[in-house]
Design a protein around this motif. Sequence first.
Motif, PDB file in Angstrom:
ATOM      1  N   VAL A   6       1.153  -1.214   0.149  1.00 57.18           N
ATOM      2  CA  VAL A   6      -0.006   0.000  -0.054  1.00 57.18           C
ATOM      3  C   VAL A   6       0.821   1.146  -0.073  1.00 57.18           C
ATOM      4  CG1 VAL A   6      -1.682   1.217   1.237  1.00 57.18           C
ATOM      5  CG2 VAL A   6      -1.771  -1.128   1.249  1.00 57.18           C
ATOM      6  N   LEU A   7       0.828   2.035  -0.936  1.00 53.99           N
ATOM      7  CA  LEU A   7       1.338   3.329  -1.285  1.00 53.99           C
ATOM      8  C   LEU A   7       0.757   4.423  -0.814  1.00 53.99           C
ATOM      9  CD1 LEU A   7       2.910   2.755  -4.742  1.00 53.99           C
ATOM     10  CD2 LEU A   7       4.038   2.042  -2.631  1.00 53.99           C
ATOM     11  N   ASN A   8       0.776   5.144   0.082  1.00 55.17           N
ATOM     12  CA  ASN A   8       0.056   6.184   0.367  1.00 55.17           C
ATOM     13  C   ASN A   8       0.723   7.718   0.495  1.00 55.17           C
ATOM     14  OD1 ASN A   8      -1.994   7.895   1.932  1.00 55.17           O
ATOM     15  ND2 ASN A   8      -0.690   8.136   3.581  1.00 55.17           N
ATOM     16  N   GLY A   9       0.378   8.452  -0.512  1.00 53.87           N
ATOM     17  CA  GLY A   9       0.854   9.814  -0.396  1.00 53.87           C
ATOM     18  C   GLY A   9       0.064  10.630  -1.043  1.00 53.87           C
ATOM     19  N   GLY A  10       0.411  12.025  -1.027  1.00 53.54           N
ATOM     20  CA  GLY A  10      -0.494  13.241  -1.495  1.00 53.54           C
ATOM     21  C   GLY A  10      -0.621  12.917  -2.955  1.00 53.54           C
ATOM     22  N   LEU A  95      -6.752  10.583   2.898  1.00 47.36           N
ATOM     23  CA  LEU A  95      -7.207  11.902   3.049  1.00 47.36           C
ATOM     24  C   LEU A  95      -7.611  12.108   4.715  1.00 47.36           C
ATOM     25  CD1 LEU A  95      -9.758  12.552   0.085  1.00 47.36           C
ATOM     26  CD2 LEU A  95      -7.519  13.597   0.606  1.00 47.36           C
ATOM     27  N   GLY A  96      -7.983  11.063   5.371  1.00 45.57           N
ATOM     28  CA  GLY A  96      -8.277  11.079   6.804  1.00 45.57           C
ATOM     29  C   GLY A  96      -7.087  10.440   7.621  1.00 45.57           C
ATOM     30  N   GLY A  97      -5.926  10.280   6.818  1.00 42.66           N
ATOM     31  CA  GLY A  97      -4.830   9.889   7.793  1.00 42.66           C
ATOM     32  C   GLY A  97      -4.908   8.464   8.312  1.00 42.66           C
ATOM     33  N   VAL A 118       4.815   7.663   0.841  1.00 42.98           N
ATOM     34  CA  VAL A 118       5.227   8.281  -0.171  1.00 42.98           C
ATOM     35  C   VAL A 118       5.326   9.825  -0.070  1.00 42.98           C
ATOM     36  CG1 VAL A 118       5.493   8.546  -2.708  1.00 42.98           C
ATOM     37  CG2 VAL A 118       4.780   6.217  -1.756  1.00 42.98           C
ATOM     38  N   ARG A 119       6.545  10.308   0.290  1.00 38.94           N
ATOM     39  CA  ARG A 119       6.734  11.549   0.617  1.00 38.94           C
ATOM     40  C   ARG A 119       7.312  12.426  -0.570  1.00 38.94           C
ATOM     41  NH1 ARG A 119       5.334  12.597   5.977  1.00 38.94           N
ATOM     42  NH2 ARG A 119       5.149  10.839   7.334  1.00 38.94           N
ATOM     43  N   CYS A 120       6.883  13.689  -0.466  1.00 34.32           N
ATOM     44  CA  CYS A 120       7.291  14.687  -1.450  1.00 34.32           C
ATOM     45  C   CYS A 120       7.200  15.963  -0.959  1.00 34.32           C
ATOM     46  CB  CYS A 120       6.765  14.451  -2.942  1.00 34.32           C
ATOM     47  SG  CYS A 120       7.375  15.504  -4.308  1.00 34.32           S
ATOM     48  N   THR A 136      -6.707  19.781  -9.875  1.00 32.69           N
ATOM     49  CA  THR A 136      -7.002  20.890  -9.227  1.00 32.69           C
ATOM     50  C   THR A 136      -5.663  21.706  -8.645  1.00 32.69           C
ATOM     51  OG1 THR A 136      -9.422  20.284  -9.080  1.00 32.69           O
ATOM     52  CG2 THR A 136      -8.617  22.338  -7.968  1.00 32.69           C
ATOM     53  N   PRO A 137      -5.382  22.763  -9.083  1.00 30.40           N
ATOM     54  CA  PRO A 137      -4.160  23.483  -8.350  1.00 30.40           C
ATOM     55  C   PRO A 137      -4.495  23.720  -6.963  1.00 30.40           C
ATOM     56  CG  PRO A 137      -4.823  24.657 -10.570  1.00 30.40           C
ATOM     57  CD  PRO A 137      -6.010  23.586 -10.286  1.00 30.40           C
ATOM     58  N   GLY A 138      -3.432  23.367  -6.291  1.00 31.64           N
ATOM     59  CA  GLY A 138      -3.519  23.466  -4.576  1.00 31.64           C
ATOM     60  C   GLY A 138      -3.726  22.149  -4.086  1.00 31.64           C
ATOM     61  N   MET A 139      -4.319  21.104  -4.742  1.00 30.30           N
ATOM     62  CA  MET A 139      -4.456  19.795  -4.180  1.00 30.30           C
ATOM     63  C   MET A 139      -3.241  19.143  -3.755  1.00 30.30           C
ATOM     64  SD  MET A 139      -6.353  16.282  -5.942  1.00 30.30           S
ATOM     65  CE  MET A 139      -7.816  17.515  -6.258  1.00 30.30           C
ATOM     66  N   ALA A 140      -2.205  19.240  -4.198  1.00 28.88           N
ATOM     67  CA  ALA A 140      -0.858  18.582  -3.686  1.00 28.88           C
ATOM     68  C   ALA A 140      -0.445  19.169  -2.663  1.00 28.88           C
ATOM     69  CB  ALA A 140       0.164  18.615  -5.077  1.00 28.88           C
ATOM     70  N   GLU A 141      -0.445  20.687  -2.487  1.00 22.45           N
ATOM     71  CA  GLU A 141       0.089  21.239  -1.282  1.00 22.45           C
ATOM     72  C   GLU A 141      -0.858  20.924  -0.167  1.00 22.45           C
ATOM     73  OE1 GLU A 141       2.355  24.726  -1.198  1.00 22.45           O
ATOM     74  OE2 GLU A 141       1.468  25.260  -3.242  1.00 22.45           O
ATOM     75  N   LEU A 142      -2.118  20.891  -0.547  1.00 21.83           N
ATOM     76  CA  LEU A 142      -2.842  20.671   0.778  1.00 21.83           C
ATOM     77  C   LEU A 142      -2.885  19.318   1.359  1.00 21.83           C
ATOM     78  CD1 LEU A 142      -6.496  22.212  -0.319  1.00 21.83           C
ATOM     79  CD2 LEU A 142      -5.134  22.902   1.591  1.00 21.83           C
ATOM     80  N   GLN A 143      -2.517  18.356   0.497  1.00 25.61           N
ATOM     81  CA  GLN A 143      -2.491  16.859   0.941  1.00 25.61           C
ATOM     82  C   GLN A 143      -1.093  16.671   1.262  1.00 25.61           C
ATOM     83  OE1 GLN A 143      -3.902  14.426  -2.322  1.00 25.61           O
ATOM     84  NE2 GLN A 143      -5.987  15.277  -2.269  1.00 25.61           N
ATOM     85  N   ALA A 144      -0.079  16.939   1.011  1.00 28.29           N
ATOM     86  CA  ALA A 144       1.338  16.661   1.247  1.00 28.29           C
ATOM     87  C   ALA A 144       1.760  16.170   2.500  1.00 28.29           C
ATOM     88  CB  ALA A 144       2.307  17.731   0.920  1.00 28.29           C
ATOM     89  N   HIS A 145       1.095  16.822   3.482  1.00 27.72           N
ATOM     90  CA  HIS A 145       1.253  16.324   5.215  1.00 27.72           C
ATOM     91  C   HIS A 145       0.070  15.631   5.588  1.00 27.72           C
ATOM     92  CE1 HIS A 145       5.258  18.297   4.914  1.00 27.72           C
ATOM     93  NE2 HIS A 145       4.519  19.488   4.483  1.00 27.72           N
ATOM     94  N   VAL A 146      -1.004  16.107   5.440  1.00 28.78           N
ATOM     95  CA  VAL A 146      -2.295  15.546   6.294  1.00 28.78           C
ATOM     96  C   VAL A 146      -2.520  14.221   5.804  1.00 28.78           C
ATOM     97  CG1 VAL A 146      -3.909  16.244   4.200  1.00 28.78           C
ATOM     98  CG2 VAL A 146      -4.548  16.125   6.781  1.00 28.78           C
ATOM     99  N   VAL A 147      -2.188  13.617   4.740  1.00 36.69           N
ATOM    100  CA  VAL A 147      -2.272  12.228   4.404  1.00 36.69           C
ATOM    101  C   VAL A 147      -1.457  11.421   5.226  1.00 36.69           C
ATOM    102  CG1 VAL A 147      -3.200  12.661   2.020  1.00 36.69           C
ATOM    103  CG2 VAL A 147      -0.767  12.205   2.490  1.00 36.69           C
ATOM    104  N   HIS A 148      -0.340  11.753   5.756  1.00 38.59           N
ATOM    105  CA  HIS A 148       0.476  11.120   6.669  1.00 38.59           C
ATOM    106  C   HIS A 148       0.198  11.089   8.043  1.00 38.59           C
ATOM    107  CE1 HIS A 148       2.930  10.170   3.076  1.00 38.59           C
ATOM    108  NE2 HIS A 148       2.889  11.472   3.010  1.00 38.59           N
TER     109      HIS A 148
END
Length: 177
Positions: A6-10, A95-97, A118-120, A136-148
């Motif tokens: 299972v790969l999890n990342g934004g 999305l819910g960590g 999977v971090r970036c 959608t612009p902004g999705m990557a930044e919003l998800q980068a940390h919260v998914v972990h």
Amino acid sequence: MIQVIVLNGGSSSGKSRLARELQGVLADPWLSFSVDDLVDAMPPALVDGGDGIGFGDQGEVSVGDDFRAMEAAWMAGIAAMVRAGARIVLDDVFLGGAQSQARVRAQLDGLNVLWVGVRCAPEIAAQRELARGDRTPGMAELQAHVVHEGVQYDVEVDTGSTESLECARAVAARVVS
């Protein structure tokens, strides 16, 4: 023996490319599925409408009960394929960590799972997002940390600082054939 990776990342963190690289470096054949496959398979009424999955103008993602029901059925299907002998790389976005991981863990109960973070860096993911043009612009930044948040991993990789092939080799080293 690992049966599911299972790969999890934004969004735009490099999960899909990592999954393809894993298929190339792992000794046995592995199927690859993404949560994007689930979203693409949903009827239009459940995408950007109703109680399915919605994408906001700033990159936010909302999910409703109808999406969760379809997600549970899809995950049960993934688990059934593994129980039937397939090995699967699952590309997901928690999305819910920790709550998201718990849902997936329950569906994969009894299977040998390798949990991969999977971090970036958010700015790198945002550049990738812009280059892709299908997010959608902004999705990557919003998800980068919260998914972990609160998620427990067996191994973590950073696709922003390490080539995808090297990340795949690091993950593959944890898979016992």
